[in-house]
Design an enzyme around this catalytic site. Sequence first.
Site, PDB file in Angstrom:
ATOM      1  CB  CYS A 144       0.206   4.226  -6.932  1.00  0.00           C
ATOM      2  SG  CYS A 144      -0.987   4.169  -7.629  1.00  0.00           S
ATOM      3  CB  CYS A 147      -0.851   0.835  -8.584  1.00  0.00           C
ATOM      4  SG  CYS A 147      -0.901   2.375  -8.854  1.00  0.00           S
ATOM      5  CG  ASP A 148       1.194  -0.502  -4.972  1.00  0.00           C
ATOM      6  OD1 ASP A 148       0.832  -1.316  -6.579  1.00  0.00           O
ATOM      7  OD2 ASP A 148       1.562   0.303  -5.178  1.00  0.00           O
TER       8      ASP A 148
END
Length: 332
Positions: A144, A147-148
């Site tokens: 992701c 997200c990261d």
Amino acid sequence: MKTKCLIIGSGPAGYTAAIYASRANLSPVLIEGPQLGGQLTTTTEVENFPGYPDGIDPFTMMDDFRRQAERFGTTFVSGIVTKVELNTLPSLQGGTEGRLPHKVWVEDTELYEADAVIIATGASAKYLGIESERTYRGRGVSACATCDGFFYRKKTVAVVGGGDTACEEANYLAGLCEKVYMIVRKPYLRASEIMQQRVLNNPKIEVLFEHNTLQLTGEGKVQGADLIYRKGEPDEALRHIDIDGFFLAIGHHPNTGLFKDYIALDSEGYIITRDNSTQCYSFPFREGQEVGLPGIFAAGDCADPHYRQAVVAAGSGAKAAIEADKYIKTIC
Ligand code: NDP
């Protein structure tokens, strides 16, 4: 707890089903599952959902869906469904067996009994299956970018895959990182033309066509990847790239394992639904089977190997709720 309509999943399909079911006075209960807002929240920006001409961030969009469902009386349960017992007895005419409620457990302990269940559990990211991918999970390996990606600002990363997701992730990461490699196993990208152009015109992205990942390397975290070029061909060669992050974007598999003993799934695990309907079939599926299961419906990516779009998922969520409402009226 007893309810007329239980919805499993909190992506566009689940929330839309909840909006329709609550407006039909079914007072639905929606179990939100492990990823509030579903898969869409792993993307950066939604540009293709009608009604948002300037695009929208997926968290805001999913929160809007949720508030709309709440406004009409949906009850939300935060937790993960760990077990189900779906009533697969077919008799609707005459007997009452087919009217027994379906049972759904949240976190093994909370039991919900429902006349109709709408499965909207979506799909999850796939991994390559190489050993080092597991070793470095959370230490440089991610599925992701949204997200990261933040953790890799001004660093070098690789994205695996050649579809729309990979292109989207690569473009997003290029906005944060020094350099982005795309590792594509074919000599071409599978993504839509517009996404391909964005990648190919981005000077920070280097596409490595016909490359596969052999292993990730590094001391305690990802620091590089060993690749193989043109695997199995006469000019096969090894190559090493220095990277800090390794992002998987190679597709998804449907989250349907819980239901496999009760409803028919295809060879990839997607739920099979009746033509022009969201009604599920009982397991095992027989070719030519005409009668669907009473009160069990599927919507969104868990039943859609083809389109996998938020707007399509939302549409099927609406269909599932309308069909659930009709079904509930026949048994009340
Ligand atoms: P896709 O299945 O479309 O693409 C997967 C990619 O990963 C392909 O390039 C595939 O290669 C590659 N791949 C699969 N397995 C491996 C492996 N083991 N090793 C290396 N590469 C591998 O998945 P997406 O998630 O990209 O897209 C799913 C659907 O969602 C599509 O319909 C897409 O159009 C849609 N989508 C739309 C978006 C939008 O409109 N904004 C955004 C994201 C997705 P190969 O081509 O060789 O099979």
